[in-house]
Design a protein around this motif. Structure first.
Motif, PDB file in Angstrom:
ATOM      1  N   THR A  82       0.779  -1.239   0.000  1.00 32.40           N
ATOM      2  CA  THR A  82       0.000   0.000   0.000  1.00 32.40           C
ATOM      3  C   THR A  82       0.812   1.292   0.000  1.00 32.40           C
ATOM      4  O   THR A  82       0.250   2.373  -0.198  1.00 32.40           O
ATOM      5  CB  THR A  82      -0.961   0.026   1.205  1.00 32.40           C
ATOM      6  OG1 THR A  82      -0.203  -0.109   2.414  1.00 32.40           O
ATOM      7  CG2 THR A  82      -1.970  -1.105   1.094  1.00 32.40           C
ATOM      8  N   LYS A 132      -1.660   1.378  -3.492  1.00 32.88           N
ATOM      9  CA  LYS A 132      -1.836   2.785  -3.142  1.00 32.88           C
ATOM     10  C   LYS A 132      -3.241   3.261  -3.491  1.00 32.88           C
ATOM     11  O   LYS A 132      -3.890   3.958  -2.703  1.00 32.88           O
ATOM     12  CB  LYS A 132      -0.786   3.629  -3.870  1.00 32.88           C
ATOM     13  CG  LYS A 132       0.637   3.399  -3.349  1.00 32.88           C
ATOM     14  CD  LYS A 132       1.696   3.877  -4.325  1.00 32.88           C
ATOM     15  CE  LYS A 132       1.636   5.368  -4.551  1.00 32.88           C
ATOM     16  NZ  LYS A 132       2.728   5.778  -5.497  1.00 32.88           N
ATOM     17  N   TYR A 133      -3.734   2.860  -4.675  1.00 32.60           N
ATOM     18  CA  TYR A 133      -5.105   3.207  -5.050  1.00 32.60           C
ATOM     19  C   TYR A 133      -6.095   2.567  -4.063  1.00 32.60           C
ATOM     20  O   TYR A 133      -7.078   3.196  -3.663  1.00 32.60           O
ATOM     21  CB  TYR A 133      -5.428   2.706  -6.460  1.00 32.60           C
ATOM     22  CG  TYR A 133      -4.704   3.397  -7.591  1.00 32.60           C
ATOM     23  CD1 TYR A 133      -4.755   4.772  -7.750  1.00 32.60           C
ATOM     24  CD2 TYR A 133      -3.978   2.654  -8.522  1.00 32.60           C
ATOM     25  CE1 TYR A 133      -4.101   5.398  -8.816  1.00 32.60           C
ATOM     26  CE2 TYR A 133      -3.328   3.270  -9.582  1.00 32.60           C
ATOM     27  CZ  TYR A 133      -3.387   4.642  -9.724  1.00 32.60           C
ATOM     28  OH  TYR A 133      -2.749   5.250 -10.775  1.00 32.60           O
ATOM     29  N   GLU A 162      -6.087   4.381  -0.680  1.00 33.61           N
ATOM     30  CA  GLU A 162      -6.734   5.685  -0.842  1.00 33.61           C
ATOM     31  C   GLU A 162      -8.255   5.544  -0.897  1.00 33.61           C
ATOM     32  O   GLU A 162      -8.990   6.309  -0.262  1.00 33.61           O
ATOM     33  CB  GLU A 162      -6.228   6.360  -2.118  1.00 33.61           C
ATOM     34  CG  GLU A 162      -6.801   7.754  -2.334  1.00 33.61           C
ATOM     35  CD  GLU A 162      -6.358   8.382  -3.652  1.00 33.61           C
ATOM     36  OE1 GLU A 162      -6.784   9.518  -3.927  1.00 33.61           O
ATOM     37  OE2 GLU A 162      -5.594   7.730  -4.402  1.00 33.61           O
ATOM     38  N   ALA A 163      -8.722   4.551  -1.658  1.00 33.08           N
ATOM     39  CA  ALA A 163     -10.170   4.339  -1.791  1.00 33.08           C
ATOM     40  C   ALA A 163     -10.786   3.936  -0.454  1.00 33.08           C
ATOM     41  O   ALA A 163     -11.848   4.448  -0.063  1.00 33.08           O
ATOM     42  CB  ALA A 163     -10.443   3.269  -2.843  1.00 33.08           C
ATOM     43  N   LYS A 171     -10.929   6.981   1.848  1.00 32.34           N
ATOM     44  CA  LYS A 171     -11.937   7.968   1.465  1.00 32.34           C
ATOM     45  C   LYS A 171     -13.344   7.484   1.784  1.00 32.34           C
ATOM     46  O   LYS A 171     -14.233   8.284   2.111  1.00 32.34           O
ATOM     47  CB  LYS A 171     -11.807   8.309  -0.019  1.00 32.34           C
ATOM     48  CG  LYS A 171     -12.641   9.520  -0.417  1.00 32.34           C
ATOM     49  CD  LYS A 171     -12.181  10.120  -1.719  1.00 32.34           C
ATOM     50  CE  LYS A 171     -12.938  11.408  -2.030  1.00 32.34           C
ATOM     51  NZ  LYS A 171     -12.463  12.034  -3.288  1.00 32.34           N
ATOM     52  N   SER A 185     -13.298   7.799  -5.529  1.00 25.64           N
ATOM     53  CA  SER A 185     -12.755   7.382  -4.236  1.00 25.64           C
ATOM     54  C   SER A 185     -11.228   7.301  -4.255  1.00 25.64           C
ATOM     55  O   SER A 185     -10.604   7.072  -3.224  1.00 25.64           O
ATOM     56  CB  SER A 185     -13.341   6.020  -3.821  1.00 25.64           C
ATOM     57  OG  SER A 185     -12.909   4.983  -4.685  1.00 25.64           O
ATOM     58  N   HIS A 186     -10.643   7.469  -5.417  1.00 19.60           N
ATOM     59  CA  HIS A 186      -9.179   7.406  -5.544  1.00 19.60           C
ATOM     60  C   HIS A 186      -8.738   8.224  -6.752  1.00 19.60           C
ATOM     61  O   HIS A 186      -9.560   8.606  -7.590  1.00 19.60           O
ATOM     62  CB  HIS A 186      -8.707   5.953  -5.711  1.00 19.60           C
ATOM     63  CG  HIS A 186      -9.361   5.230  -6.842  1.00 19.60           C
ATOM     64  ND1 HIS A 186      -8.965   5.379  -8.155  1.00 19.60           N
ATOM     65  CD2 HIS A 186     -10.421   4.369  -6.868  1.00 19.60           C
ATOM     66  CE1 HIS A 186      -9.734   4.644  -8.935  1.00 19.60           C
ATOM     67  NE2 HIS A 186     -10.620   4.010  -8.187  1.00 19.60           N
TER      68      HIS A 186
END
Length: 251
Positions: free
Chosen positions: A138, A145-146, A149-150, A153, A208-209
């Protein structure tokens, strides 16, 4: 034992060098492109006779290898940050850079082991299944990473982060879910589509990303590589990318 190991490493090195030497150019690309770019490269080689070497891994790992001297000619990343990283290191020809593909982030489970999950803000995920959730590392791997982030969020990260398993690339995450070693996974839609061993539980909202963007650029001045980079923008290549579920960002 040590002698045998040394012999093996020497032989492996010679084989690797020989493979590079025989190729006209080398592409390093995100693991999620393995099938699509593999098919395109084969078709191009059959059409032109040009020999291509391909290497697929996490964009982060490939960027580090290029930084450390890997003799590649084209780099295709699964996010802009690792392309920016190599550009800042003076490794990328910025004039050749194009953001040309997009993708979608999905939640998967082993085939026949689906569960309900609400991928919306305030939804439920941690209580929807038992076991681990696999995705790319992550902090470094674009898919991971995406994913982080999602989840952040949508307010789902805190409840699931202790069960997240970060893998070396997105295909490794897919493999863990296929084998049932992880009860869920977050991968790209294109990865899920190539597998008959997973079910797609849901799709993460695009907002969301950060947008999933694949930039490509030259790392050398190879004329053969330049011609192939142009080919990737043409209809024949676009058709194969579309068959695997990639979104074309540029006409």
């Amino acid at each position: 034992m040590l002698l045998n190991t040394i012999r093996y490493l020497l032989i492996a090195s010679l084989i690797s060098f020989s493979a590079f030497a025989k190729a006209d150019f080398m592409i390093v690309a995100a693991a999620s492109l393995t099938n699509a770019l593999g098919d395109i490269s084969k078709a191009y080689q059959a059409k032109t006779g040009v020999k291509i070497t391909t290497s697929f891994a996490a964009s982060s790992a490939l960027a580090k290898q290029v930084e450390n001297g890997l003799p590649a000619d084209i780099f295709i990343s699964a996010d802009s940050k690792w392309m920016d990283y190599l550009y800042d290191k003076g490794k990328v020809d910025g004039t050749s850079r194009k953001e040309f593909l997009g993708n979608t982030l999905v939640l998967i489970a082993p085939k026949g082991q689906s569960f309900r999950a609400n991928l919306v803000k305030g939804g439920q995920l941690a209580n929807a299944f038992e076991g681990k959730l696999c995705t790319g590392e992550t902090e470094t791997v674009p898919a991971g990473k995406y994913a982080k982030e999602a989840l952040q969020k949508l307010g789902l990260w805190d409840g699931i982060k202790s069960r997240v398993v970060g893998t070396e690339d997105v295909r490794a995450a897919l493999a863990f879910v296929e084998r049932g070693e992880c009860a869920a996974g977050i991968v790209y839609e294109t990865d899920a589509r190539i597998s008959k061993k997973v079910d797609v539980i849901g799709t993460f909202p695009e907002d969301s990303h950060a947008p999933i963007v694949y930039p490509m650029a030259m790392l050398s001045q190879s004329e053969e590589a330049k011609a192939f980079l142009e080919y990737l923008n043409q209809a024949d290549a676009a058709k194969i990318f579309a068959e695997y579920g990639f979104k074309r960002l540029q006409p």
